[in-house]
Motif scaffolding. Structure first.
Motif, PDB file in Angstrom:
ATOM      1  N   CYS A  10       0.816  -1.207   0.000  1.00  0.00           N
ATOM      2  CA  CYS A  10       0.000   0.000   0.000  1.00  0.00           C
ATOM      3  C   CYS A  10       0.852   1.261   0.000  1.00  0.00           C
ATOM      4  O   CYS A  10       0.357   2.333  -0.298  1.00  0.00           O
ATOM      5  N   ARG A  11       2.141   1.160   0.302  1.00  0.00           N
ATOM      6  CA  ARG A  11       2.966   2.347   0.413  1.00  0.00           C
ATOM      7  C   ARG A  11       4.018   2.441  -0.682  1.00  0.00           C
ATOM      8  O   ARG A  11       4.710   3.435  -0.785  1.00  0.00           O
ATOM      9  N   LEU A  12       4.169   1.416  -1.502  1.00  0.00           N
ATOM     10  CA  LEU A  12       5.236   1.387  -2.484  1.00  0.00           C
ATOM     11  C   LEU A  12       4.710   1.231  -3.898  1.00  0.00           C
ATOM     12  O   LEU A  12       3.654   0.674  -4.138  1.00  0.00           O
ATOM     13  N   MET A  13       5.507   1.737  -4.849  1.00  0.00           N
ATOM     14  CA  MET A  13       5.253   1.521  -6.271  1.00  0.00           C
ATOM     15  C   MET A  13       6.375   0.634  -6.789  1.00  0.00           C
ATOM     16  O   MET A  13       7.541   0.896  -6.516  1.00  0.00           O
ATOM     17  N   ARG A  14       6.034  -0.397  -7.549  1.00  0.00           N
ATOM     18  CA  ARG A  14       7.049  -1.299  -8.052  1.00  0.00           C
ATOM     19  C   ARG A  14       7.114  -1.223  -9.567  1.00  0.00           C
ATOM     20  O   ARG A  14       6.131  -0.918 -10.247  1.00  0.00           O
ATOM     21  N   CYS A  15       8.315  -1.494 -10.082  1.00  0.00           N
ATOM     22  CA  CYS A  15       8.528  -1.533 -11.526  1.00  0.00           C
ATOM     23  C   CYS A  15       8.118  -2.905 -12.048  1.00  0.00           C
ATOM     24  O   CYS A  15       8.431  -3.925 -11.433  1.00  0.00           O
ATOM     25  N   ILE A  16       7.421  -2.927 -13.199  1.00  0.00           N
ATOM     26  CA  ILE A  16       6.955  -4.203 -13.746  1.00  0.00           C
ATOM     27  C   ILE A  16       8.039  -4.892 -14.583  1.00  0.00           C
ATOM     28  O   ILE A  16       7.853  -6.021 -15.019  1.00  0.00           O
ATOM     29  N   ARG A  17       9.187  -4.208 -14.766  1.00  0.00           N
ATOM     30  CA  ARG A  17      10.250  -4.796 -15.576  1.00  0.00           C
ATOM     31  C   ARG A  17      11.477  -5.227 -14.765  1.00  0.00           C
ATOM     32  O   ARG A  17      12.352  -5.888 -15.290  1.00  0.00           O
ATOM     33  N   CYS A  18      11.544  -4.801 -13.505  1.00  0.00           N
ATOM     34  CA  CYS A  18      12.677  -5.170 -12.648  1.00  0.00           C
ATOM     35  C   CYS A  18      12.226  -5.133 -11.194  1.00  0.00           C
ATOM     36  O   CYS A  18      11.120  -4.658 -10.894  1.00  0.00           O
ATOM     37  N   PRO A  19      13.035  -5.623 -10.251  1.00  0.00           N
ATOM     38  CA  PRO A  19      12.608  -5.686  -8.832  1.00  0.00           C
ATOM     39  C   PRO A  19      12.636  -4.346  -8.094  1.00  0.00           C
ATOM     40  O   PRO A  19      12.465  -4.322  -6.884  1.00  0.00           O
ATOM     41  N   LEU A  20      12.831  -3.230  -8.800  1.00  0.00           N
ATOM     42  CA  LEU A  20      12.947  -1.935  -8.137  1.00  0.00           C
ATOM     43  C   LEU A  20      11.598  -1.447  -7.622  1.00  0.00           C
ATOM     44  O   LEU A  20      10.554  -1.700  -8.230  1.00  0.00           O
ATOM     45  N   ALA A  21      11.602  -0.748  -6.491  1.00  0.00           N
ATOM     46  CA  ALA A  21      10.371  -0.179  -5.919  1.00  0.00           C
ATOM     47  C   ALA A  21      10.706   1.122  -5.219  1.00  0.00           C
ATOM     48  O   ALA A  21      11.819   1.323  -4.720  1.00  0.00           O
ATOM     49  N   TYR A  22       9.734   2.056  -5.199  1.00  0.00           N
ATOM     50  CA  TYR A  22       9.895   3.353  -4.549  1.00  0.00           C
ATOM     51  C   TYR A  22       8.682   3.638  -3.680  1.00  0.00           C
ATOM     52  O   TYR A  22       7.563   3.190  -3.984  1.00  0.00           O
ATOM     53  N   HIS A  23       8.898   4.406  -2.609  1.00  0.00           N
ATOM     54  CA  HIS A  23       7.764   4.962  -1.895  1.00  0.00           C
ATOM     55  C   HIS A  23       7.047   5.942  -2.815  1.00  0.00           C
ATOM     56  O   HIS A  23       7.682   6.633  -3.613  1.00  0.00           O
ATOM     57  N   MET A  24       5.739   5.997  -2.697  1.00  0.00           N
ATOM     58  CA  MET A  24       4.985   6.941  -3.506  1.00  0.00           C
ATOM     59  C   MET A  24       5.279   8.361  -3.049  1.00  0.00           C
ATOM     60  O   MET A  24       5.423   8.628  -1.860  1.00  0.00           O
ATOM     61  N   GLY A  25       5.383   9.277  -3.986  1.00  0.00           N
ATOM     62  CA  GLY A  25       5.664  10.674  -3.667  1.00  0.00           C
ATOM     63  C   GLY A  25       6.834  11.199  -4.463  1.00  0.00           C
ATOM     64  O   GLY A  25       7.747  10.459  -4.842  1.00  0.00           O
ATOM     65  N   ASP A  26       6.830  12.511  -4.729  1.00  0.00           N
ATOM     66  CA  ASP A  26       7.858  13.115  -5.570  1.00  0.00           C
ATOM     67  C   ASP A  26       9.249  13.027  -4.973  1.00  0.00           C
ATOM     68  O   ASP A  26      10.251  13.076  -5.691  1.00  0.00           O
ATOM     69  N   SER A  27       9.364  12.894  -3.643  1.00  0.00           N
ATOM     70  CA  SER A  27      10.676  12.889  -3.020  1.00  0.00           C
ATOM     71  C   SER A  27      11.376  11.546  -3.146  1.00  0.00           C
ATOM     72  O   SER A  27      12.578  11.462  -2.877  1.00  0.00           O
ATOM     73  N   CYS A  28      10.654  10.491  -3.556  1.00  0.00           N
ATOM     74  CA  CYS A  28      11.265   9.166  -3.662  1.00  0.00           C
ATOM     75  C   CYS A  28      11.289   8.615  -5.081  1.00  0.00           C
ATOM     76  O   CYS A  28      12.288   8.037  -5.507  1.00  0.00           O
ATOM     77  N   VAL A  29      10.197   8.753  -5.831  1.00  0.00           N
ATOM     78  CA  VAL A  29      10.116   8.180  -7.173  1.00  0.00           C
ATOM     79  C   VAL A  29      11.166   8.820  -8.076  1.00  0.00           C
ATOM     80  O   VAL A  29      11.314  10.045  -8.111  1.00  0.00           O
ATOM     81  N   ALA A  30      11.914   8.017  -8.808  1.00  0.00           N
ATOM     82  CA  ALA A  30      12.949   8.520  -9.704  1.00  0.00           C
ATOM     83  C   ALA A  30      12.313   9.300 -10.838  1.00  0.00           C
ATOM     84  O   ALA A  30      11.346   8.845 -11.471  1.00  0.00           O
ATOM     85  N   ALA A  31      12.841  10.476 -11.099  1.00  0.00           N
ATOM     86  CA  ALA A  31      12.338  11.284 -12.204  1.00  0.00           C
ATOM     87  C   ALA A  31      12.540  10.530 -13.518  1.00  0.00           C
ATOM     88  O   ALA A  31      13.587   9.926 -13.744  1.00  0.00           O
ATOM     89  N   GLY A  32      11.535  10.578 -14.402  1.00  0.00           N
ATOM     90  CA  GLY A  32      11.597   9.858 -15.666  1.00  0.00           C
ATOM     91  C   GLY A  32      10.884   8.532 -15.637  1.00  0.00           C
ATOM     92  O   GLY A  32      10.754   7.874 -16.672  1.00  0.00           O
ATOM     93  N   SER A  33      10.410   8.088 -14.463  1.00  0.00           N
ATOM     94  CA  SER A  33       9.626   6.857 -14.380  1.00  0.00           C
ATOM     95  C   SER A  33       8.230   7.094 -14.942  1.00  0.00           C
ATOM     96  O   SER A  33       7.669   8.183 -14.809  1.00  0.00           O
ATOM     97  N   VAL A  34       7.679   6.077 -15.568  1.00  0.00           N
ATOM     98  CA  VAL A  34       6.337   6.173 -16.152  1.00  0.00           C
ATOM     99  C   VAL A  34       5.354   5.516 -15.191  1.00  0.00           C
ATOM    100  O   VAL A  34       5.433   4.311 -14.935  1.00  0.00           O
ATOM    101  N   ILE A  35       4.432   6.306 -14.654  1.00  0.00           N
ATOM    102  CA  ILE A  35       3.460   5.793 -13.690  1.00  0.00           C
ATOM    103  C   ILE A  35       2.303   5.163 -14.448  1.00  0.00           C
ATOM    104  O   ILE A  35       1.628   5.829 -15.245  1.00  0.00           O
TER     105      ILE A  35
END
Length: 591
Positions: A10-35
């Protein structure tokens, strides 16, 4: 990581192409990621390596990121960073090379101030923007995964850019650039706006961090609650056969069989009765560990000592409060955990010595007993009991305790290394430090900070040791009544079944050969000798010349195989400081 996302989706966003995940929010999600959805994205690492059919490469700066001078530079293949190999204390590598930030996966993020290289323009300050918040005509411009829009200060233009053309703006960059020549009005305006916006974002970040810290202070740090000790690695937990469990002399017809007020032999020797062995059966009241008959307690926030534990019910002297449980680890694992804690600047420990080669660590896993704080005048104590063939540690009331009182015990702390930690227990007899005894000057300095009170001591009362002089273990002890003798003993070590009546003097004062009054005593065991048998019986040890008998090596009397070896004293003692009884335990630090 993907595992972390599975634990808290409920607190994380995961990439569907690799095991990477970020907390939701502009301060954590890598710029250039496609939501894609609220919890799914394609991270910025999957951008195309080609632009218009040509391989893309970063635009590297012409100075070293460490010393800010030019020369022969080693350029990162993923971002604009450049370094002198000598500044990195390395040789010039062959082939592709990435800087430490890129190898660690560090990415630009939204609402970050950066320097941007666009075309033939100079490096220009800009802010990375979330694509959802830029004008629609900017959103419709052609871009790829990994690209993100930037807002240029001064000109107020937007453009899509990638990680290879930006590097972070840091505080005081404005002052560094202002000293350069050929600065036009637009660029000067851009520097002013970037510095102002940088301070705004810094203040917002600090405000969020303060709010998060305040929110976290309302509840204890996370740990896994367990009800019993959990062995780790090769540690063995012992289970006795029923034939090995001692049988007490209580009867089922007794009013309270095996209770505190009874004469139960098992209770005196700190053995817990077994329902299939004890004559009282289910009526036995000496099964507190097995039945988990814990006092009603509550975790509280204390003043200046972090989290603590208080009782919500009145307790009598000798009552069982709680069992100290956690992960049971060996000495090697204990030292590794302490080393990792020091490397990560962790000062809170929850470790208690269980046996000579086993330690309970209630840091990652434990129950409410892990929150009990240290006090130089405690109302509880730790006792080692044998339960079903294995040693376990329990907290017991030292005196009558009223409901609503914070529970404490003396950590008897042993520090690792030369560190010392201040004690904040507030007791009148507070030593001022945990683990390391303060010097005379420090004691005098601490005494000046406390109001002086005249202490009246009962005539003839003196302090006894908390360990058996025969075996070195703690527990229920018989005290010597001889004036100024601090020694104490287990009944079992004295071959007694009941405490002696009247005034009693320990065997240390009688000659071990003939039983006459002793004139020379061994400092490391109860052996002693009269004038007739004392010749040559004792020798000076290496420890300040203290006398020792033939049972000890004079060069290392504490390291002998004697059962009286002081180093074998294994009363529960934390290995280090907790500031929540977090220690090889320690007093919990103020947060």
């Amino acid at each position: 990581s993907q595992l972390l996302w599975l634990l808290t989706p409920c607190r994380l966003m995961r990439c569907i192409r690799c095991p990477l995940a970020y907390h939701m929010g502009d301060s954590c999600v890598a710029a250039g990621s496609v939501i894609l959805t609220h919890h799914i994205m394609i991270c910025s690492s999957h951008g195309s390596a080609k632009r218009n059919g040509l391989l893309t490469s970063p635009i590297n700066v012409g100075w070293c990121f460490m010393c800010a001078r030019g020369g022969k530079l080693l350029c990162c293949d993923s971002c604009p960073a450049s370094f002198h190999p000598e500044c990195l204390e390395m040789e010039m590598p062959e082939g592709a090379w990435s800087c430490s930030d890129c190898r660690a996966g560090k990415k630009p993020h939204y609402k970050q101030i950066v320097w941007v290289k666009l075309g033939n323009y100079r490096w220009w300050p800009a802010e990375i923007c979330n694509p959802r918040l830029v004008p629609s005509n900017i959103q419709s411009l052609r871009h790829d995964i990994g690209d993100f829009p930037v807002f240029f200060f001064g000109s107020h233009d937007y453009y899509w850019i990638n990680q290879g053309r930006v590097f972070p703006y840091v505080e005081n960059d404005k002052n560094f650039v202002t000293g350069q020549i050929n600065i036009n009005k637009t660029f000067k305006k851009a520097l002013e706006e970037a510095a102002r916006r940088f301070q705004e974002l810094k203040a917002q970040r600090e405000s969020r961090e303060a709010l998060e810290q305040e929110r976290n202070s309302r509840k204890p740090p996370p740990y896994k609650f367990i009800k019993s000790n959990k062995p780790v690695g090769k540690v063995q937990m012992h289970i006795a056969d029923l034939s090995e469990i001692p049988r007490c002399n209580c009867k089922p017809t007794d009013e309270h069989p095996c209770s505190i007020d009874s004469q139960c032999l098992n209770r005196m020797l700190q053995y817990e009765c077994h329902p299939q062995v004890c004559p009282a059966g289910e009526l036995c009241e000496n099964q507190c560990f097995t039945k988990q008959l814990y006092a009603e307690t509550e975790v509280i926030k204390t003043e200046g000592r972090g989290w603590g534990l208080r009782t919500n019910q009145a307790l009598r002297k000798g009552d069982f409060v709680n069992e100290y449980v956690g992960e049971v680890i060996d000495s090697e694992e204990c030292q590794q955990r302490i080393k990792r804690a020091h490397e990560n600047h962790v000062t809170n420990f929850y470790m208690l010595t269980l046996t000579k080669d086993r330690v309970i660590d209630a840091g990652p896993k434990g129950n409410f007993s892990r929150f009990v704080n240290h006090s130089c005048s405690p109302n509880c104590e730790t006792q080692k009991w044998t339960v079903n063939g294995d040693v376990r540690i329990g907290l017991f009331a030292l005196c009558d305790i009223e409901a609503g009182t914070e529970l404490t015990f003396n950590y008897n702390l042993h520090c690792v290394g030369n560190r010392r930690t201040s004690c904040h227990c507030g007791s009148e007899n507070c030593s001022g430090f945990l683990g390391v005894q303060p010097t005379k000057e420090e004691k005098a300095r601490n005494a000046k900070l406390k109001p002086k009170k005249r202490k009246l001591r009962p005539e003839g009362k003196h302090t006894h040791e908390y360990f058996c002089f025969c075996c070195g273990e703690g527990g229920e002890l018989v005290m010597c009544d001889r004036k100024d003798c601090p020694k104490a003993y287990h009944l079992l070590c004295l071959n007694l079944t009941k405490p002696p009546y009247g005034r009693w003097e320990c065997p240390w004062h009688d000659c071990s050969v003939c039983g006459a009054a002793a004139s020379s005593l061994c400092d490391f065991c109860p052996r002693s000798f009269c004038q007739d048998h004392g010749a040559g019986a004792l020798s000076a040890s290496s420890l300040e010349g203290r006398p020792c008998c033939s049972s000890h090596n004079p060069l290392s009397p504490l390291c002998s195989n004697s059962s009286s070896n002081e180093l074998h004293r294994s009363a529960p003692s934390p290995v280090r400081v907790k500031e929540e009884p977090e220690t090889e335990l320690g007093q919990e630090s103020s947060e």
